[in-house]
Design an enzyme around this catalytic site. Structure first.
Site: not given
Length: 317
Positions: A10, A156
């Site tokens: 992760i 974004y």
């Protein structure tokens, strides 16, 4: 039991969704996962290690990883026995909010370097092993902003749109290798980072931005954004629960939104293939009917709509 464990790598575990997901998988009662929780700055590892408790060093290890650096990726994988990653969770990301004229190209490029190319770099590193083993699962923490544009989040949203297109394309090929891709799409997620970001940009100057645009940003967007987070925002733990369930399914879905209260907003785009309905409605709510927008968000938050997050315990494809 150890032979049944899947190694889960992760990225972005210093806080938020990554931290919560690492803890949930490491504390899985059946010990199905060996979690490699990574972060760019190991100076921020203390909250994760403290919360990990007895799992630290057993089902969870913390490793340095800068997704923007090839050598860092190689070094991180060298800490994993055999370099074998069964599940990759691309979670590392950065936000960017503000009027386009006030943002430098270098700042925009840095967002893409982390959000898009950082994920691509990790996939290129683990994919050969997954292909050889003919199995694997790649999870991407995308966003509803990978499905619809949001004012003053242009760059974004563009980075998340890029992720969506890249991984949907890759998913077709990888089915042949029994490798699944899942894009998890949260709506607003309430974190300390998000609160600080909104506070900072509310005071920023944004040079070269015309007064009208700056006024729209400060007087329309920022209040609406704060109300959106207050009304339908999820906690990182809620989102991590959805990701953990996606990882635990035998036939993982390609896409999974995490917030049922946000669904009416994404449905606007799905209802009209031309895209005009969403753009016109969003424009009118922000510029003409801001009070109606606030009322609608409060209605979403009142509990009239289902609040249980997806997915169900059993997934079928």
């Amino acid at each position: 039991m150890a032979s049944q464990q899947r190694t889960v790598l992760i990225s972005g575990c210093s806080s938020g969704i990554g931290l919560e997901l690492a803890l949930q998988l490491a504390h899985d009662p059946r010990q199905r996962y060996q979690v490699v929780a990574t972060m760019r700055d190991l100076g921020k590892k203390e909250p994760l290690e403290a919360a990990a408790g007895e799992a630290l060093g057993k089902t969870l290890s913390v490793v340095q990883l800068d997704v923007c650096n090839d050598e860092s990726v190689t070094d991180c994988l060298s800490h994993i026995e055999g370099g074998q990653v069964d599940v990759l969770v691309n979670n590392a990301g950065v936000g960017l909010v503000g009027p386009l004229e006030g943002l430098s190209l270098a700042t925009m490029q840095s967002v893409f370097n982390t959000n898009f190319f950082g994920a691509v770099r990790l996939v290129k590193a683990v994919l050969p092993g997954m292909k050889r083993r003919r199995q694997g699962h790649i999870v991407v923490v995308s966003s509803v902003m990978g499905l619809q544009g949001v004012m003053f989040n242009d760059v974004y949203a563009a980075s998340k749109f890029a992720l969506e297109g890249f991984f949907e394309s890759l998913a077709i090929q990888l089915r042949q290798f029994n490798i699944f891709i899942s894009m998890v799409e949260p709506g607003p997620v309430t974190t300390d980072f998000e609160g600080k970001l909104l506070a900072q940009v509310s005071k920023a100057e944004f040079p070269d931005t015309d007064p009208d645009t700056l006024g729209y940003f400060r007087d329309l967007y920022l209040p609406a954004s704060r109300e959106l987070f207050r009304s339908v925002g999820q906690s990182p733990r809620d989102v991590a629960q959805v990701i953990a369930k996606v990882i635990g399914t035998t036939r993982p879905p390609l896409r999974r939104q995490t917030n049922t209260r946000y669904l009416p907003l994404t449905a606007l785009k799905a209802m009209d293939p031309s895209g005009s309905l969403y753009v016109k409605t969003a424009h009118r709510l922000l510029f003409r009917w801001p009070h109606l927008l606030n009322l609608g968000l409060r209605c979403l938050a009142c509990g009239c709509l289902p609040t249980r997050v997806w997915p169900r315990q059993t997934e079928q494809n």
